[in-house]
Design a protein around this motif. Structure first.
Motif, PDB file in Angstrom:
ATOM      1  N   UNK A  15       0.845  -1.201   0.000  1.00 30.60           N
ATOM      2  CA  UNK A  15       0.000   0.000   0.000  1.00 30.60           C
ATOM      3  C   UNK A  15       0.878   1.249   0.000  1.00 30.60           C
ATOM      4  N   UNK A  16       1.924   1.220   0.843  1.00 29.38           N
ATOM      5  CA  UNK A  16       2.804   2.400   0.941  1.00 29.38           C
ATOM      6  C   UNK A  16       3.527   2.672  -0.375  1.00 29.38           C
ATOM      7  N   UNK A  17       3.984   1.594  -1.009  1.00 31.39           N
ATOM      8  CA  UNK A  17       4.704   1.768  -2.283  1.00 31.39           C
ATOM      9  C   UNK A  17       3.789   2.379  -3.330  1.00 31.39           C
ATOM     10  N   UNK A  18       2.537   1.909  -3.332  1.00 36.35           N
ATOM     11  CA  UNK A  18       1.609   2.415  -4.334  1.00 36.35           C
ATOM     12  C   UNK A  18       1.341   3.910  -4.088  1.00 36.35           C
ATOM     13  N   UNK A  19       1.187   4.268  -2.825  1.00 32.79           N
ATOM     14  CA  UNK A  19       0.918   5.687  -2.543  1.00 32.79           C
ATOM     15  C   UNK A  19       2.173   6.530  -2.815  1.00 32.79           C
ATOM     16  N   UNK A  20       3.348   5.949  -2.570  1.00 27.99           N
ATOM     17  CA  UNK A  20       4.598   6.654  -2.875  1.00 27.99           C
ATOM     18  C   UNK A  20       4.697   6.908  -4.382  1.00 27.99           C
ATOM     19  N   UNK A  21       4.310   5.940  -5.160  1.00 25.78           N
ATOM     20  CA  UNK A  21       4.333   6.094  -6.616  1.00 25.78           C
ATOM     21  C   UNK A  21       3.421   7.234  -7.047  1.00 25.78           C
ATOM     22  N   UNK A  22       2.260   7.285  -6.421  1.00 21.17           N
ATOM     23  CA  UNK A  22       1.302   8.360  -6.712  1.00 21.17           C
ATOM     24  C   UNK A  22       1.901   9.724  -6.408  1.00 21.17           C
ATOM     25  N   UNK A  23       2.518   9.811  -5.212  1.00 15.64           N
ATOM     26  CA  UNK A  23       3.051  11.109  -4.770  1.00 15.64           C
ATOM     27  C   UNK A  23       4.224  11.561  -5.634  1.00 15.64           C
ATOM     28  N   UNK A  24       5.115  10.628  -5.979  1.00 14.07           N
ATOM     29  CA  UNK A  24       6.331  11.008  -6.710  1.00 14.07           C
ATOM     30  C   UNK A  24       6.091  11.166  -8.209  1.00 14.07           C
ATOM     31  N   UNK A  25       5.165  10.391  -8.724  1.00 12.79           N
ATOM     32  CA  UNK A  25       4.868  10.472 -10.160  1.00 12.79           C
ATOM     33  C   UNK A  25       6.001   9.969 -11.033  1.00 12.79           C
ATOM     34  N   UNK A  26       6.936   9.236 -10.438  1.00 13.10           N
ATOM     35  CA  UNK A  26       8.077   8.721 -11.211  1.00 13.10           C
ATOM     36  C   UNK A  26       7.704   7.386 -11.853  1.00 13.10           C
ATOM     37  N   UNK A  27       8.587   6.921 -12.723  1.00 12.57           N
ATOM     38  CA  UNK A  27       8.383   5.612 -13.346  1.00 12.57           C
ATOM     39  C   UNK A  27       8.928   4.544 -12.406  1.00 12.57           C
ATOM     40  N   UNK A  28       8.111   3.559 -12.089  1.00 13.16           N
ATOM     41  CA  UNK A  28       8.547   2.456 -11.235  1.00 13.16           C
ATOM     42  C   UNK A  28       8.643   1.195 -12.089  1.00 13.16           C
ATOM     43  N   UNK A  29       9.790   0.539 -12.043  1.00 10.14           N
ATOM     44  CA  UNK A  29       9.914  -0.782 -12.671  1.00 10.14           C
ATOM     45  C   UNK A  29      10.248  -1.753 -11.540  1.00 10.14           C
ATOM     46  N   UNK A  30       9.368  -2.704 -11.327  1.00 10.31           N
ATOM     47  CA  UNK A  30       9.398  -3.526 -10.122  1.00 10.31           C
ATOM     48  C   UNK A  30       9.431  -4.990 -10.545  1.00 10.31           C
ATOM     49  N   UNK A  31      10.325  -5.753  -9.940  1.00 10.67           N
ATOM     50  CA  UNK A  31      10.441  -7.169 -10.283  1.00 10.67           C
ATOM     51  C   UNK A  31       9.981  -8.009  -9.099  1.00 10.67           C
ATOM     52  N   UNK A  32       9.185  -9.008  -9.368  1.00 15.81           N
ATOM     53  CA  UNK A  32       8.741  -9.888  -8.289  1.00 15.81           C
ATOM     54  C   UNK A  32       8.361 -11.245  -8.855  1.00 15.81           C
ATOM     55  N   UNK A  33       8.309 -12.248  -7.985  1.00 13.07           N
ATOM     56  CA  UNK A  33       7.749 -13.534  -8.419  1.00 13.07           C
ATOM     57  C   UNK A  33       6.383 -13.729  -7.766  1.00 13.07           C
ATOM     58  N   UNK A  34       5.970 -12.690  -6.992  1.00 10.09           N
ATOM     59  CA  UNK A  34       4.721 -12.789  -6.231  1.00 10.09           C
ATOM     60  C   UNK A  34       3.582 -12.173  -7.047  1.00 10.09           C
ATOM     61  N   UNK A  35       2.681 -13.016  -7.509  1.00  8.51           N
ATOM     62  CA  UNK A  35       1.588 -12.535  -8.360  1.00  8.51           C
ATOM     63  C   UNK A  35       0.669 -11.565  -7.616  1.00  8.51           C
ATOM     64  N   UNK A  36       0.567 -11.734  -6.286  1.00  6.98           N
ATOM     65  CA  UNK A  36      -0.306 -10.835  -5.528  1.00  6.98           C
ATOM     66  C   UNK A  36       0.245  -9.410  -5.560  1.00  6.98           C
ATOM     67  N   UNK A  37       1.586  -9.271  -5.417  1.00  9.03           N
ATOM     68  CA  UNK A  37       2.211  -7.943  -5.511  1.00  9.03           C
ATOM     69  C   UNK A  37       1.956  -7.352  -6.885  1.00  9.03           C
ATOM     70  N   UNK A  38       2.106  -8.180  -7.904  1.00 10.76           N
ATOM     71  CA  UNK A  38       1.913  -7.690  -9.270  1.00 10.76           C
ATOM     72  C   UNK A  38       0.473  -7.234  -9.480  1.00 10.76           C
ATOM     73  N   UNK A  39      -0.457  -8.031  -9.036  1.00 10.11           N
ATOM     74  CA  UNK A  39      -1.875  -7.707  -9.262  1.00 10.11           C
ATOM     75  C   UNK A  39      -2.287  -6.438  -8.518  1.00 10.11           C
ATOM     76  N   UNK A  40      -1.788  -6.273  -7.296  1.00  8.59           N
ATOM     77  CA  UNK A  40      -2.279  -5.171  -6.473  1.00  8.59           C
ATOM     78  C   UNK A  40      -1.615  -3.832  -6.788  1.00  8.59           C
ATOM     79  N   UNK A  41      -0.374  -3.842  -7.272  1.00  8.52           N
ATOM     80  CA  UNK A  41       0.331  -2.566  -7.411  1.00  8.52           C
ATOM     81  C   UNK A  41       0.461  -2.061  -8.837  1.00  8.52           C
TER      82      UNK A  41
END
Lengths: 357, 328
Positions: A174-200
């Motif tokens: 949740x915090x990362x998503x709100x941080x992305x909103x506030x900063x407006x920067x491009x985020x490239x995020x790597x994960x093997x967790x589908x839940x992280x991918x789906x939610x963010x």
């Protein structure tokens, strides 16, 4: 301008092709998540974007600059690593200030920017501590602050939440998503967790064996998987697959697997008639109960609180999983009837796994 | 005999009384009450036999007036007089000072060269094992062979002078340096031999230190724009401090006991110019038979070196302790 353009990117380690010619456009300000199983090439791709790995072939353009030959520090990126990579011999303050100090920024400016970055992730009280004195969540925030402080236009994150416990991981998502909103920067995020991918993610890139399987929005990926691999990778429990053939009779379409026959939507192309295929259906689209015509025998029941997963056998060793209501009482060994929600059925090629319908 | 037979008969068939007793002992040793204490008994036994008894004997002998070429019964108690002799012996203090000079110079060079070699080999992507093996070879050579080789290298018309000649002759310097018979050159000869043999050890310690540094820390610094020099100075070097201190302590402990190259190259000469304290003690005890004097000098050195080494260990743990105190 933080658009990233990747063209025919390749990376080989000896005879092993870690990344096998991928192309991708990452939009300015987008939260893009690259997801896939271990060894699929997602971290190698991220490392090539950051400059930590040199591509064997292809191009990476950040903004309007071809960065293939630029050093990591010349690309204007920030990166959060899987193990966070906080410097153990420096205080939290010095960890955050490191990126500014190496650029020889005046001390007053360093202090001002570190304070601002610390405030952005609520770690003002930790500045004099050492990383080993911080909890997992605090360390995570320190790593974020260290990245924020240099004000990069692109944030690269390599499984940054993997070392956190389940609850903290959900909070940090949740915090990362709100941080992305506030900063407006491009985020490239790597994960093997589908839940992280789906939610963010704004968009998800699914990789397997060094190639991109599908790029799309989370719901696209979930509802219209491009391949059997993507269909199986997303969703918990994993999608049910049954091998058989498509049967067409007039306007009616159905799927037959030995003694089991199930109707398909009329929209299934007639050209698929007689073709061997794999039927895919998610557990929530397997309907168990009265009115259903197909028969199975319950093997196992897993109550999850809000739902119950019922594993059942449909003969010849084929097992399916259905998601039923929390109060459904189905005992192992009990005979049951089921059917699929036809409009949510997927068809995949038997050989290459490509989506047929 | 009848009793023994009767006991044997009490045991289950097929067992003798000896086997029964053995099993009883094994069971007693394995019991919760005894088993955890076995390591302590072994360790303490070893400490008593190998350290405590010789240490007490040394102190005892240091308080006697006794020469080894006379019967022990003739020894008389002399109190602290041996210590007084040691502490006022100018040769002893000269050898102590020389030992610190040799050890300090040799260890300093070994640290710098070992560190640089480890840094270079760590960065190699190919033939890393080959370079490591080659650099470790000197450490594995028997000291007497090293001494023999260096005595050959140092002879007036030997390879070292041949190599130096082109650099010295243009300046009018005689290239036939008397490496082993000139008081200053002989000191350098011994220091160089020690450096050649023991740089391998500092290299090994630093290489393991470099290998243990997490690669992600370096990567994080690179992404933040740090130059290779900044990465070395701000990340790698501070994190290698424990390895550096370990190398200093281990090599200092060994170098302060420097004996082999002195005996093999110069026998302490010319004069006493290369006499280290280990050589001085050996000469006093085994040439002049002054066992009591040697014992007293050993105790003085033990105290002196212990202070020095424990200061190093204190430095090693102090950083960690500071952090732990802050955490508490």
């Amino acid at each position: 301008m933080a658009r990233i353009s990747i063209k025919d990117l390749q990376k080989t380690f000896g005879a092993h092709r870690a990344v096998d010619g991928i192309s991708l456009e990452i939009r300015d300000g987008e939260f893009l998540i690259i997801v896939g199983p271990s060894g699929c090439g997602k971290t190698t791709t991220l490392n090539m974007i950051s400059g930590l790995e040199r591509p064997t072939g292809g191009q990476i353009v950040i903004g309007d600059t071809l960065v293939n030959d630029l050093e990591p520090g010349e690309r204007g990126l920030g990166m959060v690593f899987q193990d966070l990579a906080l410097f153990p011999h420096m205080t939290v303050f010095e960890n955050i200030a490191f990126g500014l100090r190496v650029k020889k920024m005046p001390d007053a400016e360093v202090r001002r920017r570190v304070a601002a970055a610390a405030a952005a992730v609520h770690i003002e009280a930790l500045l004099e501590k050492f990383p080993r004195q911080c909890s997992g969540g605090e360390s995570q925030r320190v790593a974020l602050a260290r990245t924020i402080v240099t004000d990069p236009s692109v944030f690269l994150m390599d499984e940054p939440l993997s070392s956190l416990d389940a609850k903290l991981r959900v909070d940090m998502r949740t915090e990362l998503k709100s941080l992305h909103h506030r900063l407006g920067a491009t985020f490239v995020y790597v994960t093997h967790d589908q839940a992280e991918a789906m939610t963010m993610a704004d968009r998800i890139v699914v990789m397997s064996k060094g190639r991109i399987e599908q790029v799309g929005s989370p719901l696209d990926i979930y509802n219209r998987p491009a391949t059997r691999f993507v269909a199986g990778f997303f969703g918990m429990p994993t999608m049910n697959f049954v091998e058989g053939a498509v049967v067409a009779s007039g306007d009616r379409r159905s799927f037959r697997a030995d003694d089991v026959e199930h109707p398909l939507p009329a929209a299934v192309p007639a050209a698929l008639a007689g073709r061997e295929a794999v039927l895919g259906v998610r557990s929530e689209h397997v309907l168990v109960g009265d009115g259903a015509s197909l028969k199975g025998v319950a093997q196992l029941s897993e109550p999850l609180g809000d739902t119950t997963l019922v594993h059942f056998d449909i003969g010849k060793g084929r097992r399916l999983v259905a998601k039923v209501g929390p109060t459904a009482a189905i005992e192992p060994g009990e005979a049951l009837t089921f059917q699929f929600a036809a409009e949510f059925c997927h068809l995949f090629d038997v050989h290459n796994g490509a989506r047929l319908y | 005999m009848a009793q023994i037979s009767a006991r044997a008969a009490d045991l289950p068939s097929g067992r003798t009384a000896g086997q029964g007793a053995g099993r009883g002992l094994a069971r007693w040793l394995a019991s919760d009450r005894v088993f955890p204490k076995i390591p302590y008994v072994l360790v303490e036994g070893l400490i008593i036999v190998t350290i405590l008894i010789p240490f007490i004997l040394t102190i005892y002998i240091s308080l006697l007036r006794w020469r080894a070429n006379r019967p022990f019964e003739t020894a008389t108690f002399s109190g602290l007089s041996n210590y007084e002799v040691v502490l006022t012996d100018s040769l002893f203090w000269a050898s102590v000072g020389r030992t610190f000079y040799f050890a300090g110079t040799a260890v300093a060079v070994e640290l710098v060269v070992g560190f640089v070699l480890a840094m270079l080999v760590h960065q190699c992507t190919r033939s890393k094992k080959l370079y490591t093996t080659i650099i470790l070879v000197p450490m594995m050579i028997v000291p007497i062979v090293v001494g023999y080789n260096f005595s050959m290298i140092y002879v007036d018309s030997g390879p070292l002078n041949q190599l130096l000649a082109p650099f010295l002759e243009p300046f009018g310097i005689d290239p036939r340096i008397r490496w082993l018979s000139h008081p200053v050159a002989a000191q350098f000869a011994i220091i160089i031999a020690d450096i050649w043999q023991w740089t391998s050890l500092t290299f090994l310690i630093f290489l393991s230190g470099f290998s243990a540094l997490p690669a992600q820390l370096i990567n994080a610094a690179r992404v933040m724009g740090a130059t290779p020099w900044q990465i070395f100075w701000r990340i790698q070097f501070p994190l290698l401090k424990p390895a550096i201190l370990i190398a200093v302590i281990i090599r200092s402990m060994e170098a302060l006991k420097m004996f082999d190259p002195v005996v093999l190259l110069t026998f302490g000469g010319p004069g006493t110019s290369t006499q280290t304290v280990a050589y001085f003690l050996w000469e006093q005890v085994w040439v002049f038979n002054k066992f009591s004097f040697g014992a007293a000098a050993s105790i003085v050195l033990l105290v002196m070196f212990s202070v020095f080494i424990y200061f190093g260990i204190y430095l090693l743990v102090s950083q960690r302790a500071t952090v732990d105190r802050r955490a508490a």
